[in-house]
Design a protein around this motif. Sequence first.
Motif, short mmCIF file in Angstrom:
data_model
loop_
_atom_site.label_atom_id
_atom_site.label_comp_id
_atom_site.label_asym_id
_atom_site.label_seq_id
_atom_site.Cartn_x
_atom_site.Cartn_y
_atom_site.Cartn_z
N ILE A 233 -6.86 4.06 -5.92
CA ILE A 233 -8.09 4.82 -5.05
C ILE A 233 -7.87 6.13 -4.59
O ILE A 233 -6.85 6.71 -4.60
N GLN B 110 0.84 -1.06 -0.01
CA GLN B 110 0.06 -0.05 0.28
C GLN B 110 1.03 0.99 0.27
O GLN B 110 1.93 1.24 0.82
N VAL C 165 -12.14 -3.07 -4.66
CA VAL C 165 -11.87 -2.51 -3.39
C VAL C 165 -13.30 -2.06 -2.82
O VAL C 165 -13.93 -1.42 -3.33
N ILE D 295 -2.94 0.48 -4.32
CA ILE D 295 -3.01 -0.78 -3.62
C ILE D 295 -2.32 -1.58 -4.57
O ILE D 295 -2.79 -1.79 -5.96
N ASN E 20 -6.46 -1.35 5.98
CA ASN E 20 -6.81 -0.33 6.59
C ASN E 20 -6.42 0.86 5.53
O ASN E 20 -5.23 0.85 5.23
N LEU E 21 -7.29 1.55 5.02
CA LEU E 21 -6.91 2.89 4.16
C LEU E 21 -6.37 3.88 5.05
O LEU E 21 -6.78 4.25 6.14
N GLU F 196 -7.26 9.01 -2.36
CA GLU F 196 -6.30 9.19 -1.28
C GLU F 196 -7.20 9.56 0.21
O GLU F 196 -6.44 9.72 1.27
N THR G 139 -10.77 6.62 4.35
CA THR G 139 -10.04 6.23 5.55
C THR G 139 -10.90 4.96 6.07
O THR G 139 -11.92 4.68 5.46
N SER H 222 -15.96 -1.14 0.45
CA SER H 222 -16.26 -0.65 1.99
C SER H 222 -17.04 -1.83 2.58
O SER H 222 -17.65 -2.88 1.94
#
Length: 428
Positions: free
Chosen positions: A402, A362, A380, A367, A427-428, A404, A407, A382
């Motif tokens: 993705i 990451q 990806v 990613i 974990n973003l 930026e 979160t 949620s």
Amino acid sequence: MTTNRTILLAFIMLIANLGFAQVSKIKLNMHDSNFQPRLMLEESILYITSPTGVYILDLNNMDNSTYKMHELYAFGGTAVCDFVSKGDSILAVTDNCYPAGHIFAVKASEDYNDMTLYTPKEFKAYSTGEFAYYDYTVDALVQHPNDDNTLLATCLTSLFRSEDFGATWTKIGDYSESTGRRGLAYNPSNPDIIIYSSRSFTEAIGSDYFQYSIDGGKNWKEQTGFIMPEGIAFHPTDPNTVVIAGVAVAVSKDGCKTWDYTKRYFDFIGPIQISFDSRNPDRLYGRVMQEEGYTFEYSDDMGASWNVLCDLPFSGEFVDFVQYGSKIYCLSSKNELCEVDLDKIDLSVTEIISNDAIRLSQSEGEIGWQSEKMLSRVEVVSTEGIILAQQEVGGTKGEIMINEDLTGVAIVAFYTADGQCITRKINL
């Protein structure tokens, strides 16, 4: 694809109710430099070596909202890499910045800042002309688990032992070149087993190796093929199980008599610092070297495969970690310390299909992945089931962009060419 999507959404709804990594940053107002600090743990006291001395945190006297300011323990104003203690005395390795190398320092008074610098005469004998500035280089210093007077130290190309807390030293082994402070250890359950790492810069890649002894240093054998060998982990309940790692992982279950490689990595990617979970001996934690920095990962199959445990809130490079109960403390090259609460991470559900190796990396807004299976699509998603990014693929490696600003926790779903779906939490 419909069946896989249904499974994925059901999986997402399941993990939406689980606790995830609680990572708390602990402020350490220490001097920033290129020095790489280290963590050491004795009972509940966490020692932090730094460019300005050794500091301590009492982990039993820290509440959940504020952390007691770290306290200077010894060697104020001196960069300390390693140290051992006996009663009121401390023997340390100090870093005087390249090319001066390392020298020993000793404190034997009540004044923690009063110290005497000296170099054991046995180490001075290794001066060699134009390389004289390496005279005092000490890479590692460790203490026998049952005898405070017995120490091991690596110096230049030799391994030394002292039986009088550093007053005199005897050479007990030779090697090519030290690889760092972590690559030297006694087996705490069976101190006759000693392992230390070596490297030859004049031979082909793959010549890096560990040397090990099962008779207290009288005889030595080699285990080769690691690249950056530093990781040594002794099983907390089985004294015969040992894992060593560099950019490869080898396991012995018979007290170092025989070894099996669980994984060989390539392109300088692999675990180079490892530790068994003190509460779950079937799990390894690792500081894993990637192409762009280090990740914090775990393995449930003796290092054959690794999964990202959590992201760390560091601006510096991840350099060390130790475990205390349900907490893991991680340290960066800029003296940033954080606490990872394992009780708030559920690792029991990580993939719909297990044992299919997909490695993630990451960076901001991206990613990356590398798979052992041919992939057809990557998404990806949620934890609410919203697709954050998706991409058709036709290979075993790649990356997906993705936002930026995203979160929180997300799921990366990998759809294989043969119709399977493999997921990973991130974990973003």
